[in-house]
Design an enzyme around this catalytic site. Structure first.
Site, short mmCIF file in Angstrom:
data_model
loop_
_atom_site.label_atom_id
_atom_site.label_comp_id
_atom_site.label_asym_id
_atom_site.label_seq_id
_atom_site.Cartn_x
_atom_site.Cartn_y
_atom_site.Cartn_z
N HIS A 101 0.85 -1.19 0.00
CA HIS A 101 0.00 0.00 0.00
C HIS A 101 0.89 1.24 0.00
O HIS A 101 1.49 1.59 1.01
CB HIS A 101 -0.94 -0.01 1.20
N HIS A 149 -5.72 -5.39 -6.09
CA HIS A 149 -5.66 -6.64 -5.34
C HIS A 149 -7.03 -6.99 -4.79
O HIS A 149 -7.97 -6.20 -4.83
CB HIS A 149 -4.63 -6.56 -4.21
N CYS A 165 -12.98 -4.96 7.30
CA CYS A 165 -12.52 -5.26 5.94
C CYS A 165 -11.42 -6.32 6.02
O CYS A 165 -10.95 -6.66 7.10
CB CYS A 165 -11.95 -4.02 5.26
N HIS A 180 -8.37 -8.86 3.42
CA HIS A 180 -7.79 -9.34 2.17
C HIS A 180 -7.72 -10.86 2.23
O HIS A 180 -6.97 -11.41 3.07
CB HIS A 180 -6.38 -8.79 1.98
N GLU A 207 -10.31 -8.38 14.13
CA GLU A 207 -10.69 -6.97 14.31
C GLU A 207 -11.72 -6.78 15.42
O GLU A 207 -11.61 -5.86 16.23
CB GLU A 207 -11.24 -6.41 13.00
N TYR A 243 -12.93 -0.23 -6.40
CA TYR A 243 -12.70 1.16 -5.98
C TYR A 243 -11.21 1.46 -5.93
O TYR A 243 -10.37 0.58 -5.72
CB TYR A 243 -13.32 1.45 -4.61
N GLU A 282 -5.45 3.26 -2.20
CA GLU A 282 -6.16 1.99 -1.97
C GLU A 282 -6.74 1.58 -3.32
O GLU A 282 -7.38 2.39 -4.00
CB GLU A 282 -7.27 2.18 -0.94
N GLU A 284 -8.60 -1.76 -4.85
CA GLU A 284 -9.11 -3.09 -4.52
C GLU A 284 -10.37 -3.43 -5.30
O GLU A 284 -11.08 -2.55 -5.80
CB GLU A 284 -9.44 -3.17 -3.03
N TRP A 329 -14.50 3.94 0.25
CA TRP A 329 -15.05 2.66 -0.19
C TRP A 329 -16.42 2.38 0.45
O TRP A 329 -17.27 1.77 -0.16
CB TRP A 329 -14.07 1.53 0.08
#
Length: 210
Positions: free
Chosen positions: A40, A47, A82, A84, A102, A119, A129, A131, A176
């Site tokens: 990032h 990604h 969020c 990945h 989280e 986005y 960002e 993604e 986002w």
């Protein structure tokens, strides 16, 4: 966004320095992987990701404020959590892993309601960002116990109130989240009535993970 009481605190969850993200081409096919903590920057590659929207039975939505120590959008109010997906990881496993990391809880139910949201957003300091991934509706099995590494505060708010605050300029959310919420709005007023997205609408790496 009106002020919120501090989020409950628990021991910080350490993140693996070599956690990998899935790199994508413009057709959203996997073209390899890269370390998350090195990816990032001003030229962040496209990604794979996901965004999660947690609701209770009364259609209250869980907003969270990103920790002030986050490298991207610190202190900004955003969706519930969020993540990945790791290379070869299913969407369900990725959501459960990040939910535990989280918010310190598990999911009673989860459904992708948008197969893919693309986005690209740029911070004031130039960090990007970049993604694409599904939006997932989640019902928590227990109350959240957030990690201070990830979340500074949280707020349960009626879904209708979220939309009103956006429409009337009363809230500032992550870019986002604003984009995704506008698409979720089109699915209807009741989050629990939103249809489940077909697996065929997910980015290719999430359709048939190893």
């Amino acid at each position: 966004m009106p002020s919120a009481p501090p989020a409950p605190r628990r021991s910080a969850v350490s993140q693996s320095a070599d956690e990998l993200i899935v790199l994508l081409d413009e057709d959203w096919n996997s073209v390899g992987s890269a370390p998350k903590d090195q990816s990032h920057h001003q030229e962040t590659p496209l990604h794979l990701a996901f965004t999660a929207y947690a609701f209770d039975e009364e259609r209250h939505f869980l907003l969270t404020r990103r920790a002030l120590t986050k490298s991207t959008w610190p202190g900004v109010w955003t969706n519930s959590f969020c993540g990945h997906p790791l290379p070869g990881e299913s969407l369900e496993r990725a959501v459960r892993r990040r939910l535990t990391a989280e918010l310190g809880t598990t999911a009673e139910r989860m459904d992708p309601v948008l197969g893919s949201v693309r986005y690209r957003a740029v911070m004031d300091n130039g960090i990007v960002e970049n993604e694409v991934g599904p939006a997932v509706r989640v019902c928590l099995a227990q109350p959240p116990d957030p990690s201070p590494e990830e979340i500074d505060a949280l707020r349960w708010i009626p879904w209708e109130r979220v939309l009103w605050e956006i429409d009337n300029g009363k809230t500032t959310l992550s870019p986002w989240s604003l984009l995704t919420i506008e698409r979720l709005r089109s699915l209807g007023p009741d989050p629990w009535a939103w249809p489940v997205a077909s697996a065929h609408n997910l980015p290719p790496p999430l359709r048939c993970p190893a």
